[in-house]
Structures are given as structure tokens and as C-alpha cells.
Enzyme design. Structure first.
Site, short mmCIF file in Angstrom:
data_model
loop_
_atom_site.label_atom_id
_atom_site.label_comp_id
_atom_site.label_asym_id
_atom_site.label_seq_id
_atom_site.Cartn_x
_atom_site.Cartn_y
_atom_site.Cartn_z
N GLY A 171 0.84 -1.21 0.00
CA GLY A 171 0.00 0.00 0.00
C GLY A 171 0.87 1.25 0.00
NE ARG B 111 13.92 16.98 -1.75
CZ ARG B 111 14.45 17.34 -0.60
NH1 ARG B 111 14.34 16.56 0.47
NH2 ARG B 111 15.12 18.47 -0.51
CB ALA B 112 15.72 11.56 2.12
CB VAL C 126 17.75 10.35 -4.96
CG1 VAL C 126 18.47 10.93 -6.17
CG2 VAL C 126 16.93 9.13 -5.37
NE ARG D 215 -2.06 -4.69 -1.22
CZ ARG D 215 -1.59 -4.03 -0.17
NH1 ARG D 215 -0.48 -4.41 0.41
NH2 ARG D 215 -2.22 -2.96 0.31
N GLY E 166 5.67 -2.18 3.89
CA GLY E 166 5.21 -2.68 5.19
C GLY E 166 5.70 -4.09 5.45
CG ASP E 167 3.37 -6.84 7.81
OD1 ASP E 167 2.79 -6.13 6.96
OD2 ASP E 167 2.80 -7.75 8.44
N GLY E 168 4.56 -7.09 4.83
CA GLY E 168 4.51 -8.04 3.72
C GLY E 168 5.72 -7.85 2.81
CB THR F 142 2.39 0.71 5.82
OG1 THR F 142 1.00 0.42 6.08
CG2 THR F 142 3.16 0.37 7.08
CG ASP G 197 -2.19 -0.47 7.45
OD1 ASP G 197 -2.94 0.45 7.09
OD2 ASP G 197 -2.11 -1.55 6.85
CG ASP H 230 0.62 -3.07 9.99
OD1 ASP H 230 1.39 -2.32 9.36
OD2 ASP H 230 -0.05 -3.95 9.44
CG MET I 60 -8.10 1.88 4.63
SD MET I 60 -6.92 2.16 3.31
CE MET I 60 -7.85 1.54 1.91
NE ARG J 153 -3.16 -4.93 4.42
CZ ARG J 153 -3.11 -5.58 3.25
NH1 ARG J 153 -3.05 -6.87 3.24
NH2 ARG J 153 -3.11 -4.94 2.13
CD GLU K 89 -9.06 -1.87 6.11
OE1 GLU K 89 -9.72 -1.92 5.07
OE2 GLU K 89 -7.83 -1.72 6.13
CD GLN L 22 -8.74 5.91 5.96
OE1 GLN L 22 -8.62 5.72 7.15
NE2 GLN L 22 -9.34 5.04 5.18
O1 F6P Z 1 -1.70 -1.59 4.10
C1 F6P Z 1 -2.24 -0.39 3.70
C2 F6P Z 1 -3.68 -0.55 3.34
O2 F6P Z 1 -4.19 0.70 2.92
C3 F6P Z 1 -4.57 -1.14 4.44
O3 F6P Z 1 -4.93 -0.19 5.41
C4 F6P Z 1 -5.72 -1.67 3.65
O4 F6P Z 1 -6.36 -2.71 4.33
C5 F6P Z 1 -5.04 -2.19 2.41
O5 F6P Z 1 -3.83 -1.45 2.28
C6 F6P Z 1 -5.84 -2.05 1.15
O6 F6P Z 1 -5.10 -2.62 0.12
P1 F6P Z 1 -5.45 -2.47 -1.42
O7 F6P Z 1 -5.21 -1.06 -1.81
O8 F6P Z 1 -4.51 -3.42 -2.10
O9 F6P Z 1 -6.89 -2.85 -1.54
#
Ligand code: F6P
Length: 332
Positions: free
Chosen positions: A12, A22-23, A25, A73, A103-105, A127, A129, A131, A171, A173, A229, A260
Site C-alpha cells: 500500500g 528524495r532523501a 537519492v 502487491r 510494510g511487513d509483507g 505504510t 497502518d 503495524d 483503514m 488492515r 476495517e 486515507q
Molecule cells: O496496508 C495499507 C492498506 O491501505 C490497508 O490499510 C488496507 O487494508 C489495504 O492497504 C488495502 O489494500 P489495497 O489497496 O490493495 O486494496
């Protein structure tokens, strides 16, 4: 030989990713490093879709939302074949250091890649989130709170005018950082968080009891609920209908969604982005690899990549206590 570093943004998108690019580079240019950007996250790495990133290209970029490298993704990168192809492409392109902003993924993918490629890998947390464990905050998180808060303020105006219940879905996740802090900063009446949600009936009873108590004291009232969500089993419309029935009030759903993720980053995200980008470049050529750069009590730190997802990042206890006190409801 001149070092060649590469950057990609993955998962995301988050406001401040451009400030971070930018920083990196500019700091790299100061060291005489060559910089490339892979397009569309790990997809660009698999297809060797690369652009040259120069200081000139960075002009006026800091304040722009989104990411000039695009993000995605990438399912094929989750496979061993995909990761091997990415490793081969990095070697052929002569990349010494790869920066992954995500993010973590994205960090799980980076960790797997590190087993197949001997170059240096550094993650930067980006991210909305927040998280990601091992850092006080992630790039984009503060802007997303701001966006949610300004929307909830507007919802509050119309909720007051009509004495209605409004449910605002934010949002996050599977994490409640955004929901909790947006609720706190907008003086919302209730917040439903993934970390604390237990039971539908209990939640409905608490909310309608509170609404009744307020009506008895003040007459007609408005009531704004922030819903993270993916928490309410039947979704926001189900919650809305059941609440309307129970409280005998008009209840309306608002899903803030991807709004968001956009917009110009707020100062806190810009500062975090430039700090982490610059710090990451200072590590180029050292033995430090397979880490994320983050902040711990405002100091730049490195954290082994697995630690960013192995332990769930906990919500801030003080924020929870503040909410419990001000919003006058208990979670336990
Ligand atoms: O991880 C960021 C995020 O915006 C989450 O808050 C949300 O659940 C997810 O990505 C939505 O992902 P996509 O844009 O792939 O639907």
C-alpha cells in the site's frame, strides 16, 4: 568502484514515500553513488523495469503524495522462482544495495530475497497502518490520521445537525492504530478496534446504552463511531442497521477508504521519511544487511527484518487509557 543502489516502493502506498526516495537519492549523490528505481514494487525487479534516479528528478518531490516509482502487491514474487529471478536480475544489474520502502509483507519478501542474493538489503517502513514492529511510527501514518480526522470533523457537523448516528470506517488492515488515534483526535464517541473487539452483542449493548443515557440527559444527540476495517463480522452496513434498530436513531455509514492513502504528507511524515532515508544511505557498504531502519524514541535504529512482523506491535497503553477516560466506556 562506484556503488549502485536501487529503491523500490511496495505494498500500500503511503504519503511520504516520495520524500523518502528524495532523501535517499540526494544522500546517495553526496557519496557519489549511482541510484536506480524499480517500478511497481517487486514487479519491476522481476521484469527488470528500472529508471535512473537523479537529483534533478527529485525537484519538488518531497511534498507529493503517492510514489513516483509506483507500487503494487506482487504475487509471483511470493514464489521461490520469483525470488530467484529477482536475485539474478539484481546481480546482472550490478546492484550493491536494495532499499525496500513498504510494510511487513514487503519485508517478508525482502527477507526471502536475502537468502538468494548476497547484496545488501535495507527496509524502510512505509505504510499508513503503522503495524510494523521495531519503529515508533511508519511513513504515511501521521498523514492518514490527519486525513481521517478532517473527514470525521465534517461528519460530526452533519451528525450534529441531524442528531444522527454515524459510523466511519477507517483503514488499518488488522491493526487499530489509525482508528484509535483518529477517534482520539476527533473526539469520536466510540471506537471499535481489532485488538479489543470481543463480541457483537456486547458492543451493540454498550453503544446503545450510552446513547440512551445521553438522550436522557441532553435530549436529541449525535453519536460518531470510528470502526476499523475488517473488524465487524457483517461489515459496516450490518452494524449500521442493527444499531439503528436498537437505538431507534437514524444511522449512516461512511467508508473513508483509499482517500486515507493519498495527499501531501504532513510534517511528521516528511521528517520521518527524510531521517530514515538519510540514515539508510549512511549504512551503504557496511556489513549491516537484512534490516529495517526505524526510530526508537526518536533515535534511528536498525532492526532485523523478521522482528518487524514476528511480534505484533501493541497499541499505545496511554492512548487507550485516554480514550477509555474521555469516551466514558470500558473495553474489558
Ligand atoms: O496496508 C495499507 C492498506 O491501505 C490497508 O490499510 C488496507 O487494508 C489495504 O492497504 C488495502 O489494500 P489495497 O489497496 O490493495 O486494496
Amino acid at each position: 568502484m562506484t556503488k549502485h543502489i536501487a529503491i523500490l516502493t511496495s505494498g500500500g502506498d503511503a504519503p511520504g514515500m516520495n520524500a523518502c526516495i528524495r532523501a535517499i537519492v540526494i544522500a546517495a549523490d553526496r557519496q557519489g553513488y549511482q541510484v536506480s528505481g524499480y517500478l511497481r514494487g517487486y514487479n519491476g525487479l522481476l521484469d527488470d523495469q528500472r529508471i535512473k534516479l537523479t537529483c534533478e528528478r527529485m525537484h519538488n518531490l518531497l511534498q507529493q503524495g503517492g510514489t513516483i516509482l509506483h507500487s503494487a502487491r506482487c504475487k509471483p514474487f511470493a514464489t521461490h522462482e520469483g525470488q530467484q529471478r529477482a536475485a539474478n536480475n539484481l546481480t546482472s544489474a550490478g546492484i550493491d544495495t536494495l532499499f525496500i520502502i513498504g510494510g511487513d509483507g514487503s519485508f517478508r519478501g525482502a527477507h526471502a530475497l536475502g537468502k538468494l542474493w548476497s547484496g545488501q538489503i535495507i527496509g524502510l517502513p512505509g505504510t499508513i497502518d503503522n503495524d510494523v514492529a521495531g519503529t515508533d511510527a511508519t511513513i504515511g501514518y501521521y498523514t492518514a490520521i490527519e486525513t481521517a480526522v478532517s473527514s470525521i470533523d465534517k461528519v460530526r457537523d452533519t451528525a450534529d445537525a441531524f442528531d444522527r448516528v454515524f459510523l466511519v470506517e477507517v483503514m488499518g488492515r488488522h491493526a487499530g492504530f489509525l482508528a484509535l488515534n483518529a477517534a482520539l483526535a476527533s473526539a469520536s464517541d466510540y471506537v471499535i478496534l481489532p485488538e479489543l473487539f470481543e463480541d457483537e452483542e456486547k458492543t451493540l449493548a454498550q453503544i446503545s446504552k450510552q446513547i440512551k443515557q445521553r438522550q436522557q440527559k441532553r435530549g436529541p444527540v449525535s453519536y460518531v463511531i470510528v470502526l476499523a476495517e475488517n473488524v465487524w463480522p457483517g461489515g459496516i452496513n450490518d452494524l449500521c442497521e442493527r444499531l439503528a434498530k436498537r437505538s431507534e436513531m437514524d444511522a449512516k455509514p461512511v467508508i473513508l477508504g483509499h482517500v486515507q492513502r493519498g495527499g501531501t504528507p504532513v510534517s511528521q511524515d516528511r521528517i520521518l521519511a527524510v531521517k530514515l532515508g538519510t540514515y539508510a544511505v549512511s549504512l551503504v557498504g557496511t556489513a549491516v544487511s537484512g534490516v529495517m531502519v526505524g526510530t526508537n524514541e526518536h533515535r534511528s535504529v536498525t532492526v532485523p527484518l523478521p522482528q518487524t512482523w514476528e511480534k505484533t506491535k501493541a497499541l499505545d497503553e496511554d492512548s487507550l487509557t485516554t480514550m477509555t477516560t474521555l469516551m466514558n466506556h470500558r473495553y474489558k
